[in-house]
Design a protein around this motif. Structure first.
Motif, PDB file in Angstrom:
ATOM      1  N   VAL A 296     -14.022 -22.038 -20.749  1.00  0.00           N
ATOM      2  CA  VAL A 296     -14.353 -21.570 -19.396  1.00  0.00           C
ATOM      3  C   VAL A 296     -15.868 -21.514 -19.284  1.00  0.00           C
ATOM      4  CG1 VAL A 296     -14.151 -19.713 -17.706  1.00  0.00           C
ATOM      5  CG2 VAL A 296     -12.218 -20.231 -19.213  1.00  0.00           C
ATOM      6  N   MET A 297     -16.367 -22.109 -18.194  1.00  0.00           N
ATOM      7  CA  MET A 297     -17.804 -22.127 -17.960  1.00  0.00           C
ATOM      8  C   MET A 297     -18.143 -21.447 -16.643  1.00  0.00           C
ATOM      9  SD  MET A 297     -18.773 -25.906 -19.344  1.00  0.00           S
ATOM     10  CE  MET A 297     -20.500 -25.489 -19.516  1.00  0.00           C
ATOM     11  N   THR A 298     -19.262 -20.742 -16.635  1.00  0.00           N
ATOM     12  CA  THR A 298     -19.849 -20.210 -15.413  1.00  0.00           C
ATOM     13  C   THR A 298     -21.324 -20.556 -15.451  1.00  0.00           C
ATOM     14  OG1 THR A 298     -20.175 -18.042 -16.470  1.00  0.00           O
ATOM     15  CG2 THR A 298     -18.209 -18.291 -15.080  1.00  0.00           C
ATOM     16  N   ASP A 299     -21.838 -20.968 -14.327  1.00  0.00           N
ATOM     17  CA  ASP A 299     -23.251 -21.367 -14.236  1.00  0.00           C
ATOM     18  C   ASP A 299     -23.681 -22.313 -15.356  1.00  0.00           C
ATOM     19  OD1 ASP A 299     -23.732 -20.141 -11.860  1.00  0.00           O
ATOM     20  OD2 ASP A 299     -24.680 -18.354 -12.707  1.00  0.00           O
ATOM     21  N   GLY A 300     -22.806 -23.254 -15.708  1.00  0.00           N
ATOM     22  CA  GLY A 300     -23.151 -24.295 -16.659  1.00  0.00           C
ATOM     23  C   GLY A 300     -23.109 -23.910 -18.119  1.00  0.00           C
ATOM     24  N   ARG A 301     -22.610 -22.704 -18.443  1.00  0.00           N
ATOM     25  CA  ARG A 301     -22.529 -22.334 -19.857  1.00  0.00           C
ATOM     26  C   ARG A 301     -21.162 -21.737 -20.170  1.00  0.00           C
ATOM     27  NH1 ARG A 301     -26.129 -16.816 -20.125  1.00  0.00           N
ATOM     28  NH2 ARG A 301     -24.487 -16.024 -21.437  1.00  0.00           N
ATOM     29  N   ILE A 302     -20.747 -21.927 -21.402  1.00  0.00           N
ATOM     30  CA  ILE A 302     -19.440 -21.413 -21.814  1.00  0.00           C
ATOM     31  C   ILE A 302     -19.493 -19.890 -21.897  1.00  0.00           C
ATOM     32  CG2 ILE A 302     -17.765 -21.301 -23.694  1.00  0.00           C
ATOM     33  CD1 ILE A 302     -18.311 -24.182 -24.309  1.00  0.00           C
ATOM     34  N   CYS A 303     -18.545 -19.261 -21.222  1.00  0.00           N
ATOM     35  CA  CYS A 303     -18.465 -17.795 -21.269  1.00  0.00           C
ATOM     36  C   CYS A 303     -17.230 -17.331 -22.030  1.00  0.00           C
ATOM     37  CB  CYS A 303     -18.491 -17.206 -19.865  1.00  0.00           C
ATOM     38  SG  CYS A 303     -17.064 -17.654 -18.861  1.00  0.00           S
ATOM     39  N   ALA A 304     -16.226 -18.214 -22.164  1.00  0.00           N
ATOM     40  CA  ALA A 304     -15.015 -17.841 -22.892  1.00  0.00           C
ATOM     41  C   ALA A 304     -14.322 -19.091 -23.418  1.00  0.00           C
ATOM     42  CB  ALA A 304     -14.069 -17.062 -21.989  1.00  0.00           C
ATOM     43  N   ARG A 305     -13.552 -18.871 -24.449  1.00  0.00           N
ATOM     44  CA  ARG A 305     -12.773 -19.945 -25.059  1.00  0.00           C
ATOM     45  C   ARG A 305     -11.411 -19.356 -25.408  1.00  0.00           C
ATOM     46  NH1 ARG A 305     -16.470 -23.054 -28.827  1.00  0.00           N
ATOM     47  NH2 ARG A 305     -16.688 -24.448 -27.056  1.00  0.00           N
ATOM     48  N   GLY A 306     -10.374 -20.168 -25.251  1.00  0.00           N
ATOM     49  CA  GLY A 306      -9.048 -19.648 -25.559  1.00  0.00           C
ATOM     50  C   GLY A 306      -8.105 -20.705 -26.082  1.00  0.00           C
ATOM     51  N   GLN A 307      -7.060 -20.221 -26.711  1.00  0.00           N
ATOM     52  CA  GLN A 307      -5.973 -21.067 -27.173  1.00  0.00           C
ATOM     53  C   GLN A 307      -4.692 -20.506 -26.551  1.00  0.00           C
ATOM     54  OE1 GLN A 307      -8.022 -19.520 -29.767  1.00  0.00           O
ATOM     55  NE2 GLN A 307      -9.396 -21.209 -29.306  1.00  0.00           N
ATOM     56  N   VAL A 308      -3.862 -21.403 -26.031  1.00  0.00           N
ATOM     57  CA  VAL A 308      -2.624 -21.015 -25.369  1.00  0.00           C
ATOM     58  C   VAL A 308      -1.475 -21.768 -26.033  1.00  0.00           C
ATOM     59  CG1 VAL A 308      -1.379 -20.932 -23.161  1.00  0.00           C
ATOM     60  CG2 VAL A 308      -3.875 -20.686 -23.194  1.00  0.00           C
ATOM     61  N   VAL A 309      -0.410 -21.041 -26.323  1.00  0.00           N
ATOM     62  CA  VAL A 309       0.806 -21.639 -26.859  1.00  0.00           C
ATOM     63  C   VAL A 309       1.904 -21.389 -25.841  1.00  0.00           C
ATOM     64  CG1 VAL A 309       2.476 -21.694 -28.755  1.00  0.00           C
ATOM     65  CG2 VAL A 309       0.073 -21.131 -29.223  1.00  0.00           C
ATOM     66  N   VAL A 310       2.564 -22.457 -25.425  1.00  0.00           N
ATOM     67  CA  VAL A 310       3.659 -22.329 -24.458  1.00  0.00           C
ATOM     68  C   VAL A 310       4.917 -22.965 -25.033  1.00  0.00           C
ATOM     69  CG1 VAL A 310       2.100 -22.336 -22.460  1.00  0.00           C
ATOM     70  CG2 VAL A 310       3.151 -24.470 -23.197  1.00  0.00           C
ATOM     71  N   THR A 311       6.038 -22.520 -24.513  1.00  0.00           N
ATOM     72  CA  THR A 311       7.310 -23.129 -24.841  1.00  0.00           C
ATOM     73  C   THR A 311       7.871 -23.752 -23.572  1.00  0.00           C
ATOM     74  OG1 THR A 311       9.495 -22.770 -25.799  1.00  0.00           O
ATOM     75  CG2 THR A 311       8.628 -20.996 -24.473  1.00  0.00           C
ATOM     76  N   ILE A 312       8.511 -24.889 -23.738  1.00  0.00           N
ATOM     77  CA  ILE A 312       9.186 -25.538 -22.617  1.00  0.00           C
ATOM     78  C   ILE A 312      10.587 -25.874 -23.078  1.00  0.00           C
ATOM     79  CG2 ILE A 312       9.223 -27.444 -20.973  1.00  0.00           C
ATOM     80  CD1 ILE A 312       6.219 -27.772 -21.403  1.00  0.00           C
ATOM     81  N   SER A 313      11.560 -25.297 -22.391  1.00  0.00           N
ATOM     82  CA  SER A 313      12.955 -25.614 -22.697  1.00  0.00           C
ATOM     83  C   SER A 313      13.790 -25.273 -21.464  1.00  0.00           C
ATOM     84  CB  SER A 313      13.453 -24.841 -23.917  1.00  0.00           C
ATOM     85  OG  SER A 313      13.417 -23.457 -23.674  1.00  0.00           O
ATOM     86  N   GLY A 314      14.857 -25.985 -21.296  1.00  0.00           N
ATOM     87  CA  GLY A 314      15.708 -25.760 -20.140  1.00  0.00           C
ATOM     88  C   GLY A 314      15.055 -26.262 -18.867  1.00  0.00           C
ATOM     89  N   GLU A 315      15.801 -26.141 -17.793  1.00  0.00           N
ATOM     90  CA  GLU A 315      15.294 -26.603 -16.500  1.00  0.00           C
ATOM     91  C   GLU A 315      14.861 -25.437 -15.634  1.00  0.00           C
ATOM     92  OE1 GLU A 315      14.585 -29.678 -15.276  1.00  0.00           O
ATOM     93  OE2 GLU A 315      14.984 -30.259 -17.328  1.00  0.00           O
ATOM     94  N   ARG A 316      13.677 -25.551 -15.064  1.00  0.00           N
ATOM     95  CA  ARG A 316      13.171 -24.560 -14.134  1.00  0.00           C
ATOM     96  C   ARG A 316      13.889 -24.749 -12.807  1.00  0.00           C
ATOM     97  NH1 ARG A 316      10.515 -23.351 -10.058  1.00  0.00           N
ATOM     98  NH2 ARG A 316       8.941 -21.756  -9.940  1.00  0.00           N
TER      99      ARG A 316
END
Length: 172
Positions: free
Chosen positions: A130-150
């Motif tokens: 994530v950047m604000t005013d041209g510099r990184i302010c945060a970094r993250g890792q996301v793990v999701v699961t996908i199964s079944g039909e929405r």
């Protein structure tokens, strides 16, 4: 009992990816309230822009950390679904997320750059900057699961009302 996955044509896969892109901006109430815009949505990466609003702040002119965390979650899940093989399902849920705040998130907008770094059978992993005013302010890792039909995948998503385009959070 196992249900066989439905085979989808490449055209049907593209339609589902386009539907999810529209849903990210217009179909998710939280995203509409925050006024996010999807500026890139393809199998390689997504880019999501969150404009600053006082209602999203922690201190004057600084995004609240929870809002930045929500942006990381939204962008990371988007990066996974933007390149997903929908024969494997469409019901997406975040399993875990880690966030590192690197600097105050000051600026007129926060921009999240996300890419899926590993696709598994059910678990998928994304990295987000994530950047604000041209510099990184945060970094993250996301793990999701996908199964079944929405439920509702492919149903029409209402266009934005031109008179009242965005539900805004009340300003204080």
């Amino acid at each position: 009992m196992t249900v066989a996955a439905r085979t989808l044509t490449e055209h049907e896969q593209r339609e589902r990816r386009a539907w999810f892109r529209a849903r990210w901006e217009r179909g998710v109430a939280f995203n509409r309230r925050c006024r996010i815009r999807v500026t890139r949505w393809d199998p390689e990466a997504v880019e999501i822009v969150l404009p600053y609003a006082e209602s999203l702040s922690a201190h004057e002119d600084v995004f609240h950390g929870g809002v930045i965390s929500a942006l990381i979650d939204t962008a990371g899940a988007g990066a996974v679904i933007a390149g997903h093989d929908f024969t494997k399902g469409s019901r997406l849920s975040t399993v875990s997320m880690s966030v590192q705040y690197l600097a105050p998130a000051r600026g007129h907008e926060a921009v999240a750059y996300a890419r899926c770094v590993r696709r598994g059978h059910r678990l998928h992993f994304a990295d987000v900057d994530v950047m604000t005013d041209g510099r990184i302010c945060a970094r993250g890792q996301v793990v999701v699961t996908i199964s079944g039909e929405r439920p509702g995948v492919g149903d029409p998503i209402a266009p934005v009302d031109p008179i009242n385009p965005i539900e805004l959070l009340p300003e204080e």
